[in-house]
Design an enzyme around this catalytic site. Structure first.
Site, PDB file in Angstrom:
ATOM      1  N   ASN A 209     -39.329  72.646  14.660  1.00 22.05           N
ATOM      2  CA  ASN A 209     -39.087  73.806  15.519  1.00 22.05           C
ATOM      3  C   ASN A 209     -37.793  73.547  16.291  1.00 22.05           C
ATOM      4  O   ASN A 209     -37.776  72.757  17.236  1.00 22.05           O
ATOM      5  CB  ASN A 209     -40.277  73.975  16.468  1.00 22.05           C
ATOM      6  CG  ASN A 209     -40.139  75.193  17.352  1.00 22.05           C
ATOM      7  OD1 ASN A 209     -39.116  75.888  17.318  1.00 22.05           O
ATOM      8  ND2 ASN A 209     -41.157  75.448  18.152  1.00 22.05           N
TER       9      ASN A 209
ATOM     10  N   ARG B 120     -39.639  76.456  11.488  1.00 26.71           N
ATOM     11  CA  ARG B 120     -39.957  77.689  12.198  1.00 26.71           C
ATOM     12  C   ARG B 120     -38.676  78.516  12.327  1.00 26.71           C
ATOM     13  O   ARG B 120     -37.643  77.995  12.758  1.00 26.71           O
ATOM     14  CB  ARG B 120     -40.479  77.352  13.592  1.00 26.71           C
ATOM     15  CG  ARG B 120     -40.773  78.577  14.387  1.00 26.71           C
ATOM     16  CD  ARG B 120     -41.076  78.220  15.824  1.00 26.71           C
ATOM     17  NE  ARG B 120     -41.398  79.426  16.559  1.00 26.71           N
ATOM     18  CZ  ARG B 120     -41.296  79.538  17.865  1.00 26.71           C
ATOM     19  NH1 ARG B 120     -40.875  78.525  18.583  1.00 26.71           N
ATOM     20  NH2 ARG B 120     -41.612  80.651  18.459  1.00 26.71           N
TER      21      ARG B 120
ATOM     22  N   HIS C 278     -44.232  84.912  18.084  1.00 28.38           N
ATOM     23  CA  HIS C 278     -45.423  84.050  18.192  1.00 28.38           C
ATOM     24  C   HIS C 278     -46.441  84.318  17.082  1.00 28.38           C
ATOM     25  O   HIS C 278     -47.639  84.078  17.250  1.00 28.38           O
ATOM     26  CB  HIS C 278     -46.153  84.259  19.545  1.00 28.38           C
ATOM     27  CG  HIS C 278     -45.362  83.903  20.744  1.00 28.38           C
ATOM     28  ND1 HIS C 278     -45.369  84.658  21.890  1.00 28.38           N
ATOM     29  CD2 HIS C 278     -44.543  82.854  20.993  1.00 28.38           C
ATOM     30  CE1 HIS C 278     -44.582  84.105  22.799  1.00 28.38           C
ATOM     31  NE2 HIS C 278     -44.069  83.012  22.280  1.00 28.38           N
TER      32      HIS C 278
ATOM     33  N   ARG D  83     -38.476  85.960  31.742  1.00 25.46           N
ATOM     34  CA  ARG D  83     -38.142  87.256  31.098  1.00 25.46           C
ATOM     35  C   ARG D  83     -38.932  88.387  31.739  1.00 25.46           C
ATOM     36  O   ARG D  83     -40.098  88.206  32.113  1.00 25.46           O
ATOM     37  CB  ARG D  83     -38.469  87.211  29.601  1.00 25.46           C
ATOM     38  CG  ARG D  83     -37.565  86.299  28.830  1.00 25.46           C
ATOM     39  CD  ARG D  83     -37.968  86.225  27.378  1.00 25.46           C
ATOM     40  NE  ARG D  83     -37.985  84.842  26.943  1.00 25.46           N
ATOM     41  CZ  ARG D  83     -38.708  84.381  25.934  1.00 25.46           C
ATOM     42  NH1 ARG D  83     -39.465  85.190  25.230  1.00 25.46           N
ATOM     43  NH2 ARG D  83     -38.669  83.108  25.611  1.00 25.46           N
TER      44      ARG D  83
ATOM     45  N   GLU E 187     -49.274  75.863  16.299  1.00 29.20           N
ATOM     46  CA  GLU E 187     -48.290  76.492  15.426  1.00 29.20           C
ATOM     47  C   GLU E 187     -47.768  75.518  14.371  1.00 29.20           C
ATOM     48  O   GLU E 187     -47.518  75.896  13.235  1.00 29.20           O
ATOM     49  CB  GLU E 187     -47.134  77.040  16.267  1.00 29.20           C
ATOM     50  CG  GLU E 187     -47.572  78.214  17.125  1.00 29.20           C
ATOM     51  CD  GLU E 187     -46.612  78.537  18.258  1.00 29.20           C
ATOM     52  OE1 GLU E 187     -46.619  77.786  19.263  1.00 29.20           O
ATOM     53  OE2 GLU E 187     -45.872  79.515  18.141  1.00 29.20           O
TER      54      GLU E 187
END
Ligand code: AMP
Length: 398
Positions: free
Chosen positions: A8, A89, A178, A239, A384
């Site tokens: 990742n 990823r 996600h 965010r 993940e």
């Protein structure tokens, strides 16, 4: 046994986990941080034992070299070609990929063409892939897209009511993110219930520093809160989430901001950090809430309000809701946020929650609703990296 590495890559970091498949044993995991800065950090963990090395990591090439060297030095492998698969990823796969892809020159070209949709992420993902491909030329490399799981969303949900040409010519639509996490926890809850995935409807709340909530009907994503980019949806660490677009033009005029400056503020200076004025970290916010800090209390209230509005909408869209799942940093660990969200949903959704149990749970798979709750509520730690490793392993075995 097959050794598969999950990768990742961010613009200044490279996270990895090496699995032995199909047993899912983790042989080594780690992260190279502060890539590009003079004071790089390389951390690894083997069998629970952690090592931290402070070393300059000028670029991703050096990060990959450090990683590969650490595998040999720690006797994880003897030769590089023992690693048979590398799953990368990739944040943005656009409308091109609804599942994991073996990297070919064509796939690489498409991902390159999508860089303008994910300018912070896709270039780093590609850069890292190329470095790994250099050191592991015989391994199977795959791209596992954050957006792929959401490709089942229907046009009436993924299109914005703007001129249609913004979509047809400029690819403006909801893509979500996600995906691997929402997929993992929604599958896991069906396994726990011992029911076919097709029979289970779940709202998955991936609440981390970045956060998104998804509606999963029978194993398929039918809506997700992130939008064109990971800036949309619920309130996040830094965010803003969903926003009336006119706020952007108004503030650009008021403060004389450029589009780049506005983008920076909405991505990096908003969310929990923007409202609290002191931190993007849910733990810091909680500490101040405990001291009765008004802005910290307001931060949590807005966070909860944003989440329940999305969950309520998805409850209606799903028609029937069986489960709510909390995952990621906040979802797995922040009992207060979970409690505030669940209390706000309790009446509408007929929830019966064991709040005592909820208050004690951190990072553990468990059901926190009572048996008479109309909707079951679970905490399921996400994984993940394992999804990435599994996808790569299955493609390798094909
Ligand atoms: P992630 O992006 O999934 O790593 O999640 C990061 C977020 O999880 C940050 O806001 C952290 O404050 C929050 N978090 C991590 N551990 C805890 C904890 N033990 N209690 C509360 N929040 C936590």
């Amino acid at each position: 046994m097959t050794k598969i590495i999950s990768v990742n890559a961010g613009s200044s970091s490279l996270k990895f986990k090496l699995f032995e498949m199909p047993t899912e044993d983790v042989l080594i995991s780690g992260i190279a941080e502060r890539i590009g800065l003079a004071d790089g950090i390389f951390k690894i963990e083997i069998n629970g034992e952690k090592k931290v090395i402070n070393i300059p990591i000028p670029n991703h090439k050096v990060a990959v070299e450090l990683l590969m060297k650490s595998l040999i030095e720690n006797n994880i492998i003897k030769k590089f070609d023992e690693i048979e698969g590398v799953g990368h990823r990739v944040v943005q796969g656009g409308s091109h990929f609804d599942k994991t892809a073996v990297v070919t020159p064509e796939v690489e070209e498409i991902v390159e063409s999508l860089c303008n949709l994910a300018p912070l992420h896709n270039p780093a993902n590609l850069l890292c892939y190329r470095e790994f491909k250099n050191v592991l030329p015989t391994a199977l490399h795959t791209f596992v897209f954050d957006t792929a799981f959401h490709q089942t969303i229907e046009p009436e949900t993924y299109l914005y009511p703007v001129p249609y040409e913004w979509y047809s010519e400029h690819k403006v639509r909801k893509y979500g993110a996600h995906g691997t996490s929402h997929q993992f926890v929604s599958k896991r809850v069906a396994e726990i219930l011992n029911k076919p995935l097709e029979d289970v409807n779940t709202i998955t709340c991936h609440l981390g520093n970045g956060a998104s909530i998804s509606a999963i009907k029978g194993g398929k994503s039918i809506n997700t809160s992130m939008g064109f980019t990971p800036l949309g949806g619920v309130m996040m660490g830094t965010r803003c989430g969903d926003l009336d677009p006119s706020v952007v033009f108004y503030m650009q005029q008021k403060l004389g901001l450029t589009p780049q400056e506005t983008d920076f503020i909405l991505n990096k200076k908003s969310g929990m950090l923007g409202i609290s004025g002191f931190s993007s970290d849910a733990r810091d916010i909680q500490d101040k809430v405990d001291e009765n800090d008004e802005r910290a209390i307001l931060t949590q209230k807005i966070y909860v309000n944003r989440a329940i509005n999305i969950i309520g909408g998805y409850f209606v869209q799903l028609g029937r809701l069986d489960n709510i799942v909390f995952t990621a940093g906040i979802g797995e660990n922040d009992a207060t946020i979970r409690e505030l969200i669940l209390k706000s949903l309790e009446e509408a959704l007929g929830l019966e929650i064991d709040y005592e149990l909820n208050s004690k749970i951190r990072g553990k798979e468990i059901k926190i609703s009572k048996d008479n709750s109309k909707v079951a509520v679970y905490i399921i730690p996400t994984n993940e990296e394992l999804v990435i490793a599994y996808d790569t392993y299955s493609l390798l075995k094909k």
